[in-house]
Design an enzyme around this catalytic site. Structure first.
Site, PDB file in Angstrom:
ATOM      1  N   LYS A  26       0.815  -1.213   0.000  1.00 17.05           N
ATOM      2  CA  LYS A  26       0.000   0.000   0.000  1.00 17.05           C
ATOM      3  C   LYS A  26       0.852   1.268   0.000  1.00 17.05           C
ATOM      4  CE  LYS A  26      -4.107  -2.062   1.292  1.00 17.05           C
ATOM      5  NZ  LYS A  26      -4.133  -2.910   2.457  1.00 17.05           N
ATOM      6  N   SER A  27       2.146   1.096   0.243  1.00 18.31           N
ATOM      7  CA  SER A  27       2.982   2.275   0.449  1.00 18.31           C
ATOM      8  C   SER A  27       3.344   2.953  -0.870  1.00 18.31           C
ATOM      9  CB  SER A  27       4.264   1.850   1.165  1.00 18.31           C
ATOM     10  OG  SER A  27       5.166   2.913   1.155  1.00 18.31           O
TER      11      SER A  27
END
Ligand code: GLU
Length: 276
Positions: free
Chosen positions: A238-239
């Protein structure tokens, strides 16, 4: 010693996958054992052949080698159905036609993997005219199995507590099996002795350990390694900070150097280790 890396081909691998693969690979090599690849592609809607190709290329770029042709879960659906039949014959599976929102509306109890199923369809109450999956009757299953433990190379001796998950889905309505059933069966079928994977799958092992006893499967040891996160503290998938392995490979970065850095606990800028 036989270990495996078991990616789902629904996206490109990131640095956390590289760490899992390197650790599993090295564990096998250090013990003169075998390292295998398993492509977890039962979710036909999300799996793509181009991701499988990228995964194999990324692993080669990291300098990893494997000892058998990769196994594809999509070729093993019959074995998942057979095991589900065994559990059904034991009276441990029941059909469930609930939607996600019906479940959310009927329970406030949060389990380790989302809301604990409130048991709406238990005792033959599913609407079989609707699409349905199959759930494990957890209370009965846990009673039959008795106390369960596993050995974790990271966490030590762990007592399995599958009841905390409630009646988990073992056959999904939108896919031929659940991750839990397919992964547990395949690890046994392929003779895996040490399951190396990220801490995010620690909770799943409670369920896998139960399935092993119900289905009379051998019990491997486990190693759940600490996760890598972006500098923003978010999971790498998700980063924003984390490039995929394919991006790095196509940018002509040195994959073998990256694998060596991960071995020494050196992580690229923007990535940190999240101690569990
Ligand atoms: N396919 C799972 C994933 O990519 C990993 C399964 C496992 O290692 O047990 O997250």
């Amino acid at each position: 010693m036989r270990t495996r890396f078991a990616p789902s081909p629904n996206g490109y691998l990131h640095m956390g996958h590289a760490l899992s693969a390197v650790l599993a690979h090295d564990m096998a090599r250090a013990a003169d054992g075998e390292f295998h690849l398993r492509i977890e592609d039962i979710d036909a809607g999300r799996s793509r052949p181009e991701f499988v190709e990228a995964i194999l290329a990324d692993l080669t770029w990291l300098g990893l080698t494997w000892d058998a042709e990769p196994v594809f879960q999509s070729a093993r659906l019959e074995s998942y159905e057979a095991a589900a039949g065994q559990l059904r014959d034991m009276g441990l599976l029941y059909p469930c036609s609930c939607t996600r929102s019906e479940i959310r509306a009927a329970t406030h109890k949060e389990g380790l993997e989302g809301p604990v199923y409130p048991g709406t369809c238990r005792d033959g109450k599913a609407d079989l005219s609707k699409q349905h999956g199959w759930r494990l009757d957890m209370a009965r299953a846990a009673e039959i199995a008795g106390p369960l433990h596993w050995h974790d190379g990271y966490a030590g001796e762990v007592k399995a507590d599958p009841q905390a998950f409630g009646d988990v889905i073992l056959l999904r309505k939108d896919a031929p099996a659940s991750y839990h059933l397919a992964a547990t069966l395949d690890d046994a079928a392929d003779g895996m002795t040490y399951i190396v994977r990220g801490m995010d799958l620690f909770t799943a092992t409670h369920i896998h350990r139960l399935l092993q006893t119900l289905l009379d499967l051998p019990v491997p040891a486990y190693y759940h390694h600490a996760l890598l996160t972006g500098e923003d503290g978010r999971k790498l998938s998700k980063s924003e900070d984390a490039p995929s392995l394919t991006e790095l490979r196509l940018d002509a970065a040195d994959g073998r150097q990256l694998a060596d850095d991960l071995r020494s606990g050196i992580f690229p800028a923007g990535i940190s280790r999240d101690s569990p």
